[in-house]
Scaffold this active site. Structure first.
Site, PDB file in Angstrom:
ATOM      1  N   GLY A  20      -6.656   1.124   4.620  1.00 54.65           N
ATOM      2  CA  GLY A  20      -6.417   0.270   3.464  1.00 54.65           C
ATOM      3  C   GLY A  20      -7.189   0.642   2.214  1.00 54.65           C
ATOM      4  N   SER A  21      -7.471   1.938   2.020  1.00 54.90           N
ATOM      5  CA  SER A  21      -8.206   2.282   0.800  1.00 54.90           C
ATOM      6  C   SER A  21      -7.334   2.058  -0.443  1.00 54.90           C
ATOM      7  CB  SER A  21      -8.759   3.708   0.849  1.00 54.90           C
ATOM      8  OG  SER A  21      -7.740   4.655   0.736  1.00 54.90           O
ATOM      9  N   ASN A  22      -6.022   2.244  -0.313  1.00 52.90           N
ATOM     10  CA  ASN A  22      -5.150   1.939  -1.463  1.00 52.90           C
ATOM     11  C   ASN A  22      -5.090   0.437  -1.718  1.00 52.90           C
ATOM     12  OD1 ASN A  22      -3.688   4.276  -2.830  1.00 52.90           O
ATOM     13  ND2 ASN A  22      -3.592   4.846  -0.667  1.00 52.90           N
ATOM     14  N   LEU A  96       3.223   2.636   8.365  1.00 52.97           N
ATOM     15  CA  LEU A  96       3.787   3.711   9.176  1.00 52.97           C
ATOM     16  C   LEU A  96       5.119   3.351   9.836  1.00 52.97           C
ATOM     17  CD1 LEU A  96       0.510   5.161  10.700  1.00 52.97           C
ATOM     18  CD2 LEU A  96       1.862   6.020   8.773  1.00 52.97           C
ATOM     19  N   ILE A  99      10.906   0.360   6.934  1.00 55.50           N
ATOM     20  CA  ILE A  99      11.246  -1.008   6.540  1.00 55.50           C
ATOM     21  C   ILE A  99      12.735  -1.241   6.840  1.00 55.50           C
ATOM     22  CG2 ILE A  99      11.375  -2.618   4.591  1.00 55.50           C
ATOM     23  CD1 ILE A  99       8.509  -1.952   5.291  1.00 55.50           C
ATOM     24  N   ASN A 113       6.448   2.748  -2.743  1.00 53.97           N
ATOM     25  CA  ASN A 113       5.604   3.376  -1.713  1.00 53.97           C
ATOM     26  C   ASN A 113       4.759   4.435  -2.400  1.00 53.97           C
ATOM     27  OD1 ASN A 113       4.727   4.178   0.942  1.00 53.97           O
ATOM     28  ND2 ASN A 113       6.095   5.939   0.785  1.00 53.97           N
ATOM     29  N   HIS A 115       3.001   8.197  -1.623  1.00 54.43           N
ATOM     30  CA  HIS A 115       3.052   9.307  -0.666  1.00 54.43           C
ATOM     31  C   HIS A 115       2.110  10.415  -1.152  1.00 54.43           C
ATOM     32  CE1 HIS A 115       4.870  11.764   2.465  1.00 54.43           C
ATOM     33  NE2 HIS A 115       4.792  12.773   1.596  1.00 54.43           N
ATOM     34  N   ASP A 156      10.972   8.502   2.047  1.00 57.66           N
ATOM     35  CA  ASP A 156      10.426   9.282   0.930  1.00 57.66           C
ATOM     36  C   ASP A 156      11.467   9.873  -0.025  1.00 57.66           C
ATOM     37  OD1 ASP A 156       7.901   8.805   2.048  1.00 57.66           O
ATOM     38  OD2 ASP A 156       8.026  10.605   3.276  1.00 57.66           O
ATOM     39  N   GLU A 185      -4.628   8.881  -5.718  1.00 55.77           N
ATOM     40  CA  GLU A 185      -3.788   7.734  -5.352  1.00 55.77           C
ATOM     41  C   GLU A 185      -4.417   6.426  -5.829  1.00 55.77           C
ATOM     42  OE1 GLU A 185      -2.473   7.494  -1.262  1.00 55.77           O
ATOM     43  OE2 GLU A 185      -2.637   9.657  -1.043  1.00 55.77           O
TER      44      GLU A 185
HETATM   45  C1  GRF Z   1      -2.240   7.341   1.806  1.00 60.28           C
HETATM   46  O1  GRF Z   1      -2.520   8.717   1.790  1.00 60.28           O
HETATM   47  C2  GRF Z   1      -0.834   7.095   1.333  1.00 60.28           C
HETATM   48  O2  GRF Z   1      -0.376   8.038   0.421  1.00 60.28           O
HETATM   49  C3  GRF Z   1      -0.052   7.209   2.590  1.00 60.28           C
HETATM   50  O3  GRF Z   1      -0.871   6.646   3.595  1.00 60.28           O
HETATM   51  C4  GRF Z   1      -2.238   6.783   3.217  1.00 60.28           C
HETATM   52  C5  GRF Z   1      -2.858   5.416   3.307  1.00 60.28           C
HETATM   53  O4  GRF Z   1      -4.247   5.457   3.173  1.00 60.28           O
HETATM   54  N1  GRF Z   1       1.246   6.595   2.475  1.00 60.28           N
HETATM   55  P1  GRF Z   1      -5.084   4.120   3.022  1.00 60.28           P
HETATM   56  O5  GRF Z   1      -4.842   3.281   4.288  1.00 60.28           O
HETATM   57  O6  GRF Z   1      -4.624   3.408   1.807  1.00 60.28           O
HETATM   58  O7  GRF Z   1      -6.506   4.554   2.949  1.00 60.28           O
END
Ligand code: GRF
Length: 216
Positions: A20-22, A96, A99, A113, A115, A156, A185
Site C-alpha cells: 500500500g505505498s501508493n 492483483l 475487476i 490503475n 502500472h 492494462d 508512482e
Molecule cells: C505498484 O508498483 C503499482 O504500479 C502496481 O502494484 C504496485 C503496488 O505497490 N500496480 P504498493 O502496494 O502501492 O506499494
C-alpha cells in the site's frame, strides 16, 4: 466526445492487495492539500494486506472482498460496497485481481490503475511486480516508467491518462529499477487523481487530453 468533468468531490475507493505505498502516497497528497479528494473506503482481496493496517491507522473504512465465486457475484459484492461507502471513483493501487466486468462498466471513465511500466509495453496478464522490471531489463530498453490509465475489461489496455519515464541504466537490477519507478508512482498517481478531481480530464475514445488549469 466524452468530457469527464467531475463536479462532485472525489470520494475514492482505493483497491490494493499489497503493502500500500501508493495508498499511503494518496493519503499524503490529500493531507498536504495536493489532492482534493477523500478516501471513502480501502478495499482488499487479502485480509492480511499491509494496506488494510495503513488504512485502519488513519481511521479509513476497510472492506475485504473475496474473489471466490462467480464473477457476477463478486462484482455485485464490490458494487454494494462502493454504494455503501458512497464512492464515486475507483483507484486500483496494486490490486492483483481482475475487476469484474459489471463493476468496470458501472465505473466507466471513473476507474484508474497504476502500472509500473510505460504501457502498452510490459503490461498484460501476469505482468506485475518484479516480473515487469525483469522483462524491461531483459529487453535492453533504456527507458521505463509508470503509467496511470483508465480501466477497461482487459489487463492494462485502457487509455493512458499520465505517464512518466524513468531511465534504465546498463547495470540496473530489477529491485533498483522497481524502487525508482515506485518513487515516481508516488507523485504520478496523486497528480493523475487531482486531474480528475479538478475536472481537467477530457476523454475522446482512447485519446485523453488534459485541459488547461484555469484556476492557476
Ligand atoms: C505498484 O508498483 C503499482 O504500479 C502496481 O502494484 C504496485 C503496488 O505497490 N500496480 P504498493 O502496494 O502501492 O506499494
Amino acid at each position: 466526445m466524452t468530457v469527464s468533468l467531475h463536479r462532485e468531490p472525489l470520494a475514492l475507493a482505493v483497491f490494493a492487495s499489497g503493502a500500500g505505498s501508493n495508498f499511503a502516497a494518496i493519503c499524503r497528497a490529500i493531507d498536504e492539500g495536493e489532492l482534493q479528494a477523500r478516501i471513502a473506503v480501502c478495499i482488499s482481496d487479502r485480509p492480511s494486506a499491509g494496506v488494510l493496517t495503513l488504512a485502519r491507522e488513519r481511521g479509513i473504512s476497510t472492506e475485504v472482498i473475496s474473489h471466490r465465486g462467480e464473477d457476477d457475484e463478486v462484482g455485485r459484492s464490490i458494487l454494494e460496497a462502493l454504494d455503501r461507502y458512497a464512492a464515486n471513483f475507483v483507484a486500483l493501487a496494486g490490486y492483483l485481481r481482475k475487476i469484474p466486468e459489471v463493476v468496470v462498466d458501472a465505473f466507466e471513465n471513473r476507474m484508474v490503475n497504476i502500472h509500473p511500466s510505460l504501457l502498452p509495453a510490459f503490461g498484460g496478464k501476469g505482468m506485475y511486480g518484479r516480473r515487469v522490471h525483469e522483462a524491461v531489463l531483459a529487453s535492453g530498453d533504456r527507458v521505463s516508467g509508470a503509467t496511470v490509465h483508465l480501466v477497461d475489461n482487459t489487463y492494462d489496455t485502457g487509455p493512458v491518462v499520465l505517464q512518466q519515464s524513468v531511465d534504465v541504466s546498463p547495470d540496473d537490477t530489477a529491485d533498483a529499477l522497481a524502487a525508482r519507478v515506485l518513487q515516481v508512482e508516488h507523485t504520478l498517481y496523486p497528480a493523475a487523481l487531482q486531474l480528475f478531481a479538478s475536472g481537467r480530464v477530457v476523454i475522446d475514445g482512447r485519446r485523453i487530453t488534459i485541459r488547461d488549469d484555469n484556476t492557476a
